[in-house]
Design a protein around this motif. Structure first.
Motif, short mmCIF file in Angstrom:
data_model
loop_
_atom_site.label_atom_id
_atom_site.label_comp_id
_atom_site.label_asym_id
_atom_site.label_seq_id
_atom_site.Cartn_x
_atom_site.Cartn_y
_atom_site.Cartn_z
N THR A 179 0.81 -1.25 -0.09
CA THR A 179 -0.05 -0.03 0.05
C THR A 179 1.07 1.36 0.14
OG1 THR A 179 -0.08 -0.01 2.36
CG2 THR A 179 -1.86 -1.21 1.27
N VAL A 180 0.55 2.41 -0.95
CA VAL A 180 1.38 3.40 -0.98
C VAL A 180 0.47 4.61 -0.88
CG1 VAL A 180 3.06 4.82 -2.56
CG2 VAL A 180 2.98 2.24 -2.49
N LEU A 181 0.93 5.89 0.00
CA LEU A 181 0.25 7.03 0.02
C LEU A 181 1.26 8.16 -0.51
CD1 LEU A 181 -1.87 9.04 1.21
CD2 LEU A 181 -0.51 8.94 3.22
N LYS A 225 1.22 7.85 9.60
CA LYS A 225 0.34 7.22 8.29
C LYS A 225 1.33 5.91 7.94
CE LYS A 225 -3.25 9.56 7.50
NZ LYS A 225 -4.41 9.10 7.73
N VAL A 226 2.58 5.75 8.34
CA VAL A 226 3.40 4.59 8.02
C VAL A 226 3.25 3.42 8.98
CG1 VAL A 226 5.71 4.02 7.78
CG2 VAL A 226 5.10 6.37 7.42
N ALA A 227 2.85 2.26 8.26
CA ALA A 227 2.76 1.22 8.98
C ALA A 227 4.09 0.64 9.75
CB ALA A 227 2.13 -0.02 8.00
N ALA A 228 3.79 -0.30 10.69
CA ALA A 228 5.02 -0.79 11.37
C ALA A 228 5.93 -1.33 9.96
CB ALA A 228 4.48 -1.83 12.41
N VAL A 230 5.02 5.49 2.22
CA VAL A 230 4.34 7.08 2.34
C VAL A 230 5.43 7.91 2.00
CG1 VAL A 230 3.86 8.95 3.70
CG2 VAL A 230 3.05 6.62 4.58
N VAL A 231 5.27 8.21 0.66
CA VAL A 231 6.01 9.46 0.09
C VAL A 231 5.43 10.76 0.01
CG1 VAL A 231 7.09 10.03 -2.23
CG2 VAL A 231 6.77 7.64 -1.55
N ALA A 232 6.30 11.82 0.58
CA ALA A 232 5.87 13.03 0.58
C ALA A 232 7.01 14.25 -0.23
CB ALA A 232 5.36 13.58 1.87
N ASN A 233 6.49 14.77 -1.15
CA ASN A 233 7.57 15.50 -1.92
C ASN A 233 6.76 16.91 -1.94
OD1 ASN A 233 9.17 16.79 -3.63
ND2 ASN A 233 8.42 16.23 -5.34
N PRO A 258 9.84 1.55 13.19
CA PRO A 258 10.06 0.23 13.96
C PRO A 258 8.86 -0.84 13.74
CG PRO A 258 10.88 2.14 15.14
CD PRO A 258 9.88 2.63 14.02
N SER A 259 9.32 -2.14 13.56
CA SER A 259 8.16 -3.09 13.77
C SER A 259 7.51 -3.08 14.98
CB SER A 259 8.57 -4.20 13.03
OG SER A 259 9.50 -4.32 11.74
#
Length: 297
Positions: free
Chosen positions: A167-169, A249-252, A230-233, A296-297
């Motif tokens: 999954t990507v945001l 918003k970033v999963a473990a 998650v990518v934010a430019n 971190p997981s």
């Protein structure tokens, strides 16, 4: 038909009013440039959200007015100066030949190779390598055609770290280019978020053109809680303010990639994210950096 450009150098305080006066007096168009462009005295002019420059002018501004050939150009400059209550500045004239402006504009946008195998191709060109990852993308209202170093850095990170079935945001999606790249690299669910409704419309159009199923929306429409990537430019100031939200918003075990950060701003951005995700510089190009790290997981 040919045209004449009137070129006048004025001080910063006079640039806006003088430009407006030229337009009111019949100029077809007016632009303002840094008269010191290309020299050590050149002054980059840009701003971040909430910190935009109050005026598009420089200490020494070059005002360029496009006019028909049959204008009295000296009189136009005199009248504009009188309107602004300033001395009549010296001016020069240069001829602009009539040409096919559409073709000229299109000729300035050639296919671009990003990374090792991603091509960004305007609709009026054919892909140099149709077997590569090809994005059909025309210059438009929303930022992002792959030409800026920050966009390239994010695209290259995605290419080197293919988000297969992940999954990507894409936060601050602009034209949607990063979301489309992620999808073409094998991502599963992909979403794009932007505060500008026009960007959402532009991104949706580009996704359909590139046969990609991606959900684009405004921030208040976000439904998924976390993402594998998650990518934010964006730019450093909003990135720092959004550190808690974007990190959440970033999963473990997931990855966070940030760009739109000048190299000299890298430490302060990484410090803002330190309580949540440890970031480091992935690559630097032309004074800009991409930061990345994993939750971190």
């Amino acid at each position: 038909m040919s045209w004449i450009e009137i070129v006048v150098e004025v001080a910063r305080a006079q640039a806006e009013n003088f430009s407006d006066a030229l337009m009111e007096l019949g100029a077809l168009s007016v632009s303002v440039e840094d008269a010191d462009e290309g020299t050590d005295a050149e002054q980059p002019l840009f701003g971040e959200p909430g910190m935009e420059p109050k005026e598009a002018a420089w200490e020494r501004s070059r005002v360029i007015a496009l006019t028909p050939t049959d204008f009295n150009h000296a009189e136009l400059v005199e009248l504009a100066a009188a309107h602004c209550k300033m001395p009549v500045p010296e001016h020069s004239l240069r001829s602009v030949a009539d040409q096919d402006w559409v073709r000229l504009t299109q000729s300035q946008f050639e296919p671009m190779l990003i990374g090792k195998g991603i091509w960004v191709v305007p609709s009026w060109h054919s892909a140099p390598d149709p077997t590569a990852i090809v994005l059909e993308l025309d210059p438009g209202l929303a930022f992002g055609t792959g030409s800026h170093p920050t966009t390239r850095l994010c695209m290259e990170w995605l290419e080197e770290n293919p988000p297969l079935d992940k999954t990507v945001l894409d936060y601050g999606c602009g034209s949607g280019i990063l979301a489309i790249v992620a999808k073409k690299l094998g991502a599963g669910q992909v979403e794009g978020i932007d505060i500008d409704p026009q960007a959402v419309v532009s991104a949706e159009f580009n996704a359909v053109r590139n046969h990609c199923e991606i959900d684009f929306s405004l921030p208040n429409k976000v439904t998924t809680s976390t993402y594998d990537v998650v990518v934010a430019n964006i730019l450093s100031n909003p990135l720092k303010l959004m550190a808690p939200m974007l990190s959440a918003k970033v999963a473990a075990g997931g990855a966070l990639v940030l760009s739109g950060v000048l190299a000299r701003q890298a430490d302060e951005v990484t410090a803002a994210y330190a309580p949540f995700i440890a970031l480091s510089v992935w690559q630097e190009r032309d004074g800009w950096v991409a930061l990345h790290g994993r939750r971190p997981s």
